[in-house]
Design a protein around this motif. Structure first.
Motif, PDB file in Angstrom:
ATOM      1  N   UNK A   1       1.247   4.426  -2.856  1.00 12.06           N
ATOM      2  CA  UNK A   1       1.203   5.860  -2.556  1.00 12.06           C
ATOM      3  C   UNK A   1       2.477   6.536  -3.075  1.00 12.06           C
ATOM      4  N   UNK A   2       3.619   5.886  -2.842  1.00  8.42           N
ATOM      5  CA  UNK A   2       4.905   6.431  -3.293  1.00  8.42           C
ATOM      6  C   UNK A   2       4.923   6.568  -4.822  1.00  8.42           C
TER       7      UNK A   2
ATOM      8  N   UNK B   1      -4.630   8.907  -3.049  1.00  7.08           N
ATOM      9  CA  UNK B   1      -3.704   9.372  -2.014  1.00  7.08           C
ATOM     10  C   UNK B   1      -2.365   9.798  -2.616  1.00  7.08           C
ATOM     11  N   UNK B   2      -1.824   8.968  -3.509  1.00  2.00           N
ATOM     12  CA  UNK B   2      -0.504   9.269  -4.062  1.00  2.00           C
ATOM     13  C   UNK B   2      -0.529  10.353  -5.115  1.00  2.00           C
TER      14      UNK B   2
ATOM     15  N   UNK C   1       0.830  -1.211   0.000  1.00  2.00           N
ATOM     16  CA  UNK C   1       0.000   0.000   0.000  1.00  2.00           C
ATOM     17  C   UNK C   1       0.858   1.251   0.000  1.00  2.00           C
ATOM     18  N   UNK C   2       1.886   1.248   0.838  1.00  2.73           N
ATOM     19  CA  UNK C   2       2.786   2.395   0.900  1.00  2.73           C
ATOM     20  C   UNK C   2       3.478   2.610  -0.445  1.00  2.73           C
TER      21      UNK C   2
ATOM     22  N   UNK D   1       2.882   9.538  -5.828  1.00  5.13           N
ATOM     23  CA  UNK D   1       3.569  10.786  -5.495  1.00  5.13           C
ATOM     24  C   UNK D   1       4.727  11.075  -6.438  1.00  5.13           C
ATOM     25  N   UNK D   2       5.372  10.012  -6.869  1.00  7.26           N
ATOM     26  CA  UNK D   2       6.510  10.102  -7.790  1.00  7.26           C
ATOM     27  C   UNK D   2       6.088  10.734  -9.117  1.00  7.26           C
TER      28      UNK D   2
ATOM     29  N   UNK E   1      -5.402   4.282  -3.471  1.00  3.04           N
ATOM     30  CA  UNK E   1      -4.101   4.643  -2.894  1.00  3.04           C
ATOM     31  C   UNK E   1      -3.161   5.207  -3.955  1.00  3.04           C
TER      32      UNK E   1
END
Lengths: 161, 123
Positions: free
Chosen positions: B7-8, B68-69, B3-4, B11-12, B64
């Protein structure tokens, strides 16, 4: 103290902390891959930090989104410090503003989640909380920028006297 | 952990896209008004509104990655607030107030629009 600026800066730096056309260039269409990479890595770090804060401090349905409020206000406090530093002191650090400002803080703070939080509260018939959240975020964010910019400028003036 | 990573990954992509889009918009006008940040915040809100309206239809991983990301990093509160304070300091007080009002009104409008579109699709 004498300042050496790589470009001729406005006395207070750019209005848009993400894009300074005097540095980033207006005419050229090409993007510096190093700058883009710094923004991407910073954005990934910021988004991951925001996700982890939300996991550690979840908002119950219909509740006041405390974690998003805190994230946005803290991010605004930090951008104020950063922008004064890159405009007045660390003027040669080319990657600092893209990495920390555009990347980390831009990825950490979020406007879309803020807007969706309000919409969810309104649709869930919690219009009062929605209005309170809308107002506290805007006021808190603007006060955070204003206070951190003033404090950092005052600190620099005091140190260089 | 997966999951993290989603998100990463979001964001990237989201953060540099904000920079590229912001720069493209900023180089096409000469006014003080920060149209670049305004635009990415509105587009990001539209997409996140769409995702929020489709929360039961789409897998959590998409929320996500894209929500989120990507949308979280594409949009920004720090730049929005910083610009507002800078406009205010530069005595462009009307533009400062206009930026806050227009961003919130248009941001909320696009969230409701996005949610309405996805609800029309998935009901």
């Amino acid at each position: 103290m004498e300042h050496h600026h790589p470009v001729e800066p406005l006395p207070r730096g750019p209005v848009d902390s993400d894009v300074d056309l005097r540095i980033d260039g207006r005419a050229q269409r090409v993007h510096d891959p190093v700058i883009l990479g710094a923004i991407a890595v910073g954005g990934a770090i910021g988004a991951a930090a925001r996700y982890l804060v939300g996991l550690g401090w979840p908002t119950p349905p219909g509740g006041f989104p405390v974690s998003t409020l805190i994230i946005n206000v803290i991010g605004c406090g930090l951008i104020g410090i950063l922008m004064v530093l890159v405009t007045d002191v660390l003027t040669r650090q080319r990657l600092l503003r893209p990495f920390l400002g555009t990347g980390v803080l831009g990825g950490f703070t979020t406007f879309s989640t803020y807007a969706v939080d309000i919409q969810q509260l309104v649709t869930g018939r919690n219009a009062g909380i929605a209005l309170l959240y809308l107002a506290t975020t805007v006021v808190g964010a603007l006060l955070a920028v204003r206070a951190s910019v003033s404090a950092t400028r005052a600190l620099i003036t005091w140190r260089t006297r | 952990m997966t999951r993290l990573l989603l998100v990463i990954a979001g964001g990237l992509v989201g953060a540099p896209l904000r920079y590229v889009a912001d720069r493209a918009v900023q180089s096409r006008h000469d006014s003080l008004f920060p149209w670049g940040t305004f635009s990415v915040n509105i587009v990001g809100s539209l997409i996140l509104g769409f995702l929020a309206g489709a929360s039961s239809a789409l897998p959590h991983g998409v929320q996500l990655l894209v929500g989120t990301g990507f949308c979280g990093a594409l949009t920004t509160y720090s730049t929005f607030s910083y610009e507002t304070i800078r406009l205010y300091e530069d005595r462009a007080r009307f533009l400062a107030v206009a930026n806050v009002t227009a961003s919130i009104v248009a941001g909320l409008g696009s969230v409701f629009l996005g949610a309405a579109v996805s609800q029309a699709i998935w009901g």
